[in-house]
Design a protein around this motif. Structure first.
Motif, PDB file in Angstrom:
ATOM      1  N   UNK A  31       0.919  -1.370   0.252  1.00 58.58           N
ATOM      2  CA  UNK A  31       0.010   0.203   0.082  1.00 58.58           C
ATOM      3  C   UNK A  31       0.963   1.059   0.013  1.00 58.58           C
ATOM      4  N   UNK A  32       0.890   1.885  -0.961  1.00 56.51           N
ATOM      5  CA  UNK A  32       1.483   3.163  -1.384  1.00 56.51           C
ATOM      6  C   UNK A  32       0.975   4.274  -1.897  1.00 56.51           C
ATOM      7  N   UNK A  33       0.945   5.237  -0.912  1.00 59.39           N
ATOM      8  CA  UNK A  33       0.249   6.584  -1.755  1.00 59.39           C
ATOM      9  C   UNK A  33       0.847   7.842  -0.959  1.00 59.39           C
ATOM     10  N   UNK A  34       0.202   8.930  -1.235  1.00 62.80           N
ATOM     11  CA  UNK A  34       0.851  10.249  -0.690  1.00 62.80           C
ATOM     12  C   UNK A  34       1.184  10.375   0.724  1.00 62.80           C
ATOM     13  N   UNK A  35       0.305   9.517   1.441  1.00 66.03           N
ATOM     14  CA  UNK A  35       0.178   9.677   2.676  1.00 66.03           C
ATOM     15  C   UNK A  35       1.228   8.498   3.567  1.00 66.03           C
ATOM     16  N   UNK A  36       1.933   7.932   2.605  1.00 67.68           N
ATOM     17  CA  UNK A  36       2.868   6.796   3.045  1.00 67.68           C
ATOM     18  C   UNK A  36       4.110   7.595   3.630  1.00 67.68           C
ATOM     19  N   UNK A  37       4.618   8.608   3.143  1.00 69.08           N
ATOM     20  CA  UNK A  37       5.675   9.350   3.624  1.00 69.08           C
ATOM     21  C   UNK A  37       5.035  10.734   3.784  1.00 69.08           C
ATOM     22  N   UNK A  38       5.004  11.091   5.186  1.00 68.54           N
ATOM     23  CA  UNK A  38       4.449  12.359   5.446  1.00 68.54           C
ATOM     24  C   UNK A  38       5.701  13.538   6.119  1.00 68.54           C
ATOM     25  N   UNK A  39       5.667  14.679   5.663  1.00 69.74           N
ATOM     26  CA  UNK A  39       6.457  15.680   6.343  1.00 69.74           C
ATOM     27  C   UNK A  39       5.785  16.839   7.277  1.00 69.74           C
ATOM     28  N   UNK A  40       5.957  16.721   8.373  1.00 73.20           N
ATOM     29  CA  UNK A  40       5.352  17.842   9.286  1.00 73.20           C
ATOM     30  C   UNK A  40       6.258  19.076   9.449  1.00 73.20           C
ATOM     31  N   UNK A  41       5.771  20.059   8.866  1.00 69.43           N
ATOM     32  CA  UNK A  41       6.759  21.225   8.883  1.00 69.43           C
ATOM     33  C   UNK A  41       6.424  22.460   9.400  1.00 69.43           C
ATOM     34  N   UNK A  42       7.325  23.118  10.194  1.00 68.33           N
ATOM     35  CA  UNK A  42       7.116  24.189  11.102  1.00 68.33           C
ATOM     36  C   UNK A  42       7.300  25.329  10.018  1.00 68.33           C
ATOM     37  N   UNK A  43       6.461  26.425  10.326  1.00 67.13           N
ATOM     38  CA  UNK A  43       6.353  27.584   9.313  1.00 67.13           C
ATOM     39  C   UNK A  43       7.502  28.557   9.684  1.00 67.13           C
ATOM     40  N   UNK A  44       8.753  28.335   9.229  1.00 74.78           N
ATOM     41  CA  UNK A  44       9.896  29.053   9.355  1.00 74.78           C
ATOM     42  C   UNK A  44      10.919  28.939   8.021  1.00 74.78           C
ATOM     43  N   UNK A  45      11.790  29.987   7.693  1.00 75.58           N
ATOM     44  CA  UNK A  45      12.506  29.844   6.431  1.00 75.58           C
ATOM     45  C   UNK A  45      13.206  28.346   6.395  1.00 75.58           C
ATOM     46  N   UNK A  46      13.753  28.133   7.675  1.00 76.18           N
ATOM     47  CA  UNK A  46      14.960  27.044   7.666  1.00 76.18           C
ATOM     48  C   UNK A  46      13.829  25.701   7.434  1.00 76.18           C
ATOM     49  N   UNK A  47      12.964  25.547   7.951  1.00 78.05           N
ATOM     50  CA  UNK A  47      11.886  24.358   7.880  1.00 78.05           C
ATOM     51  C   UNK A  47      11.663  24.463   6.413  1.00 78.05           C
ATOM     52  N   UNK A  48      11.251  25.491   5.668  1.00 71.51           N
ATOM     53  CA  UNK A  48      10.931  25.495   4.309  1.00 71.51           C
ATOM     54  C   UNK A  48      11.973  24.990   3.431  1.00 71.51           C
ATOM     55  N   UNK A  49      13.222  25.357   3.587  1.00 71.43           N
ATOM     56  CA  UNK A  49      14.234  25.199   2.868  1.00 71.43           C
ATOM     57  C   UNK A  49      14.543  23.508   2.906  1.00 71.43           C
ATOM     58  N   UNK A  50      14.371  23.086   4.330  1.00 66.92           N
ATOM     59  CA  UNK A  50      14.720  21.732   4.478  1.00 66.92           C
ATOM     60  C   UNK A  50      13.828  20.682   4.029  1.00 66.92           C
ATOM     61  N   UNK A  51      12.424  21.323   3.862  1.00 69.60           N
ATOM     62  CA  UNK A  51      11.297  20.490   3.245  1.00 69.60           C
ATOM     63  C   UNK A  51      11.476  20.334   1.730  1.00 69.60           C
ATOM     64  N   UNK A  52      11.802  21.717   1.239  1.00 70.84           N
ATOM     65  CA  UNK A  52      12.067  21.653  -0.336  1.00 70.84           C
ATOM     66  C   UNK A  52      13.001  20.554  -0.710  1.00 70.84           C
ATOM     67  N   UNK A  53      14.176  20.715  -0.211  1.00 71.21           N
ATOM     68  CA  UNK A  53      15.211  19.913  -0.394  1.00 71.21           C
ATOM     69  C   UNK A  53      14.848  18.411  -0.168  1.00 71.21           C
ATOM     70  N   UNK A  54      14.419  18.113   0.850  1.00 74.39           N
ATOM     71  CA  UNK A  54      13.881  16.715   1.039  1.00 74.39           C
ATOM     72  C   UNK A  54      12.909  16.077   0.046  1.00 74.39           C
TER      73      UNK A  54
END
Length: 650
Positions: A31-54
Motif C-alpha cells: 500500500x503506497x500513496x501520498x500518505x505513506x511518507x508525510x512531512x510535518x513542517x514548521x512555518x519558518x524559513x529553515x523548515x521550508x528550505x529543508x522540506x523543499x530539499x527533502x
C-alpha cells in the motif's frame, strides 16, 4: 535513538541509512500513496528550505510524499489523531519540531504501529532524553538526526535513565516498608499457630506448659525467619536522586538555543548521496542565513558554517571575480544561475532600495546613531555627506546611483563609518545570480522576502511603495495595497458543523478562527513556492520593505513615548493601540520588533559602564500586543545580549 552525521558515524547508522530505510519501507509496502511518507513542517524559513530539499530527493527516487504545515503543539496533537488512522503510513518526518516532546511515549506516537518510523530533524534545543535514549522498539523507531551534540550528553543520559528506570527511595521506600510489615505480621501469625499446635501436643502428652527454654527456641526461630525478609536495596541514594533531578532541570530550563539548521542536515544527506546542485546549496545557505539574522546562532557559529559553504560554492561554481566589488555582482550571461560569496552590508535591501532608507531601516545603524531622534537622523545625513554622497544620490534607487559611487561605497564606509561607531558594517555571505531575469539576490534579502510572505502574503492589509514612485505625493504617489499572486481578496470560508454553530452566546466566532487558519496555511505555501522562483521573490521584496517600515514606525513610537517599563529582571512593552496593531499580532512580527528594540537599547549604556549598568543592558525584552477581537495578548520574549553577534539562550 539518535544517529550521528556521516563524518562522526564510525560504522554506526547515519543519515544515509535512515533515508535508505524510508525508501525500502516505501518500496516493500503493498500500500503506497501520498500518505505513506508525510512531512510535518514548521512555518519558518529553515523548515521550508529543508522540506523543499527533502521533497526534491523524494521526487528523484519516485517516492510519493505529503507536506503538512504545523504551527503549534496543539495542532501537532490534532494531526496525530488523524495520522493514527492511516494504514499506509510508513515514515513520519518532523522538521523543526518534536525535539522537546517525548515522542516514544503512549501520549504521542508510542501506540502507533511499529512499522511506522518517526524521524526528527530539529535544530532547537533542549532535546527530550526519551527521543534519544528510550529503550525497546518504540525508542528505536523514533530516529533523531543529530549534529554531534548527543555524544556530549552522557551525564544527562545517566541521570535520565536512573530516574526513569531505577527504583527510587523517594517513591518506593514507604511501599517497601509496608510490604515488609505485612510479611512480618503474617510470619508472626504463622509462628503463633505453629506454637499453639505444638503446645497442645505437649500438654496432651506431659500435662504441663512448655518450658522457658522452649519459648526461647521459638523466639530464635522467629528471628531467623524474619531476617530472611529484607528491605529492597536501592542503587541510588536520595542525594543522588536530587542531584540527577537538578541536572536535568538545569538542562531543560536553561533556555532555548539552536544547533545545526535543518537545511544543513538535509544538505549533508544530499552531499553523501552525490545529488548536490546549486539549488540545494542555495537552500542550505538560506537556512543558515535565517538562523543568523534572527539571532538564533552566534557570529562565531555562523562563520564556522560559512567556511564550509564557501568551499562548496567554490566547488560548484568555479569562477573568478573581484572581491572588492563582490557586494554588487552582476550575472555573466542569460543562463548564469551561480552562487557566489560576497561581503554583505548590514543595510536592509540596499540593492533594491535607496541607500538612505536602507541605512535608516537597519537595526544596527539605528542602534549606533539613534535614528529615532532628530539628532540621530542628522548624524546619518552627516555620515553620507562626509562619504561624499549627496542627498539626491542617496535617495534614488541604488541601481540608478552613479557607478563610481557604488564602486567606492565599501571603501568609503570603512574609512568614515568607524567615526560614528559603525565598526561591524559587513559580514560574509552569499549571492545568487538569476541570469537576465533579475539582478543578483543576496541570501539575507531572500530570507527577509520569504519571511514576509510567511507572515503577510495574505490575511493582512499592507501598503507597499512602487519602485520609482517615492516622491509622487498624495495624488500621484506609488503606494498600493499588497496582493499576493493567486490569492483571493477574502479567505475561503470553512464549513462549520451545526454543533459548533450552536455555541453559547459570547463564545469566540469559529468562522473567524478558521479564516485565520486558512490564511496562515496559504502564506506557508506561497513562501514555499517562492523559494526558487525569482519573480515571486522580487515582488515580495516590496512587501518586506513595508514590514520593516512598520517595525521602525512602531519602535520609534515606543521610544519617543517612553512606553518601555524597566523592571528588576526584564523590560516590558505593551502595545494596545496604533495603526499597525494588527500586524504585531503575528508572533514572528512581534519577535522582530523585540529584536529591534534590543539592538536599539544595546548602545544606550556607555561601553565603560559599571558592572551593574552592564547587566541592565542585558535585560530581556517582553513585548505584548493586544488582540482586540479576541480580548487576548500575544507575547514574545527575547533575551538580550551585550554585543552584536552574541546570542543568549531564550
Amino acid at each position: 535513538m539518535f544517529i550521528p552525521p556521516p563524518q562522526l558515524a564510525q560504522g554506526r547508522k547515519t543519515y544515509t541509512d535512515a533515508y535508505a530505510d524510508i525508501l525500502s519501507a516505501y518500496r516493500r509496502s503493498p500500500q503506497t500513496s501520498a500518505s505513506s511518507v508525510i512531512l510535518l513542517v514548521a512555518p519558518d524559513v529553515d523548515s521550508l528550505c529543508a522540506a523543499r530539499m527533502l521533497a526534491s530527493l523524494f521526487k528523484q527516487d519516485d517516492v510519493l510524499y505529503r507536506i503538512i504545515p504545523i504551527s503549534s503543539v496543539q495542532e501537532l496533537q490534532d494531526v496525530k489523531e488523524e495520522l493514527a488512522t492511516y494504514a499506509e503510513l510508513h515514515a513520519l518526518i518532523l522538521i523543526n519540531m518534536g525535539n522537546f516532546i517525548d515522542l516514544p511515549t503512549p501520549a504521542w506516537f508510542g501506540e502507533f504501529d511499529l512499522g511506522v518510523s518517526i524521524h526528527v530533524i530539529d535544530s532547537s534545543r533542549p532535546r527530550s532524553m526519551a527521543n534519544m535514549f528510550y529503550p525497546g522498539e518504540n525508542g528505536e523507531r523514533v530516529i533523531l538526526w543529530d549534529d554531534g551534540d548527543a555524544e556530549k550528553l552522557t551525564e544527562l543520559r545517566k541521570a535520565w535513565e536512573t530516574l526513569e528506570f531505577e527504583p527510587l527511595p523517594d517513591s518506593d521506600d514507604e511501599d517497601s516498608e509496608d510490604d515488609f510489615d505485612d510479611d512480618e505480621d503474617g510470619l508472626e501469625e504463622d509462628d503463633d499457630d505453629n506454637s499453639e499446635d505444638e503446645n497442645d501436643d505437649e500438654d496432651a502428652e506431659n500435662g504441663s506448659r512448655p518450658s522457658g527454654k522452649r519459648r526461647s527456641t521459638d523466639g530464635n526461630s522467629k528471628a531467623r525467619k524474619r531476617r530472611k525478609l529484607e528491605k529492597p536495596v536501592f542503587n541510588v541514594t536520595r542525594d543522588e536522586v536530587e542531584e540527577y533531578k537538578q541536572r536535568l532541570n538545569k538542562y531543560y530550563y536553561a533556555g532555548t538555543s539552536y544547533g545545526q539548521s535543518a537545511a544543513s542536515t538535509i544538505y549533508i544527506l544530499a552531499t553523501v548521496l552525490e545529488r548536490v546542485d546549486n539549488d540545494m546549496l542555495w537552500l542550505a545557505i538560506l537556512g543558515l542565513t535565517y538562523q543568523y539574522i534572527t539571532a538564533r546562532i552566534s557570529r562565531d557559529k555562523y562563520e564556522q558554517q560559512h567556511t564550509v559553504y564557501h568551499d562548496e560554492v567554490s566547488r560548484l561554481n568555479p569562477m573568478t571575480f573581484n572581491s572588492e566589488e563582490s557586494h554588487s555582482l552582476n550575472s555573466v550571461n542569460a543562463d548564469d544561475l551561480s552562487v557566489r560569496p560576497t561581503e554583505e552590508l548590514r543595510f536592509m535591501f540596499f540593492r533594491h532600495w535607496n541607500l538612505y532608507d536602507a541605512m535608516y531601516h537597519s537595526s544596527y545603524v539605528a542602534s549606533k546613531l539613534g535614528i529615532w531622534k532628530e539628532k540621530g537622523r542628522k548624524r546619518l545625513t552627516g555620515l553620507l555627506a562626509k562619504m561624499g554622497f549627496s542627498i539626491p544620490q542617496t535617495q534614488q534607487p541604488y541601481s540608478h546611483m552613479d557607478r563610481d559611487l557604488k564602486k567606492a561605497l565599501v571603501k568609503k564606509l570603512d574609512d568614515v563609518a568607524p567615526e560614528y561607531g559603525l565598526v561591524e558594517l559587513s559580514y560574509p555571505s552569499f549571492m545568487r545570480c538569476y541570469g537576465y531575469h533579475s539582478q543578483p539576490l543576496s541570501a539575507a534579502d531572500a530570507v527577509e522576502s520569504i519571511n514576509s510572505l510567511l507572515d503577510f502574503a495574505g490575511g493582512a492589509r499592507l501598503e507597499i511603495e512602487l519602485e520609482g514612485h517615492r516622491h509622487g505625493g498624495e495624488w500621484f504617489g506609488g503606494g498600493k495595497l499588497w496582493e499576493a499572486d493567486g490569492y483571493e481578496k477574502d479567505p475561503v470560508p470553512v464549513k462549520v458543523n451545526a454543533a459548533t454553530k450552536g455555541q453559547a452566546n459570547g463564545a469566540d466566532d469559529p468562522t473567524e478562527e478558521s479564516s485565520e487558519l486558512e490564511w496562515w496555511k496559504k502564506n506557508f505555501w506561497s513562501a514555499y513556492d517562492s523559494l526558487l522562483e525569482i519573480e515571486r521573490l522580487r515582488k515580495a521584496i516590496q512587501l518586506a520593505m513595508s514590514v520593516h517600515r512598520a517595525i521602525i514606525r512602531q519602535g520609534t513610537s515606543i521610544i519617543d513615548k517612553q512606553d518601555i517599563r524597566t523592571m528588576r529582571n526584564h523590560r516590558v512593552v505593551i502595545l494596545t493601540q496604533g495603526p499597525d496593531l494588527n500586524l504585531f499580532q503575528n508572533p514572528s512580527m512581534l519577535s522582530r520588533l523585540a529584536l529591534w528594540l534590543i539592538d536599539a537599547f544595546r548602545d544606550r549604556a556607555p561601553a565603560t559602564a559599571a558592572p551593574g549598568r552592564t547587566k541592565r543592558r542585558e535585560l530581556p525584552f517582553i513585548v505584548a500586543c493586544l488582540n482586540e477581537t479576541k480580548g487576548t495578548y500575544v507575547v514574545a520574549g527575547i533575551m538580550a545580549s551585550p554585543e552584536f553577534g552574541d546570542v543568549r539562550r531564550k
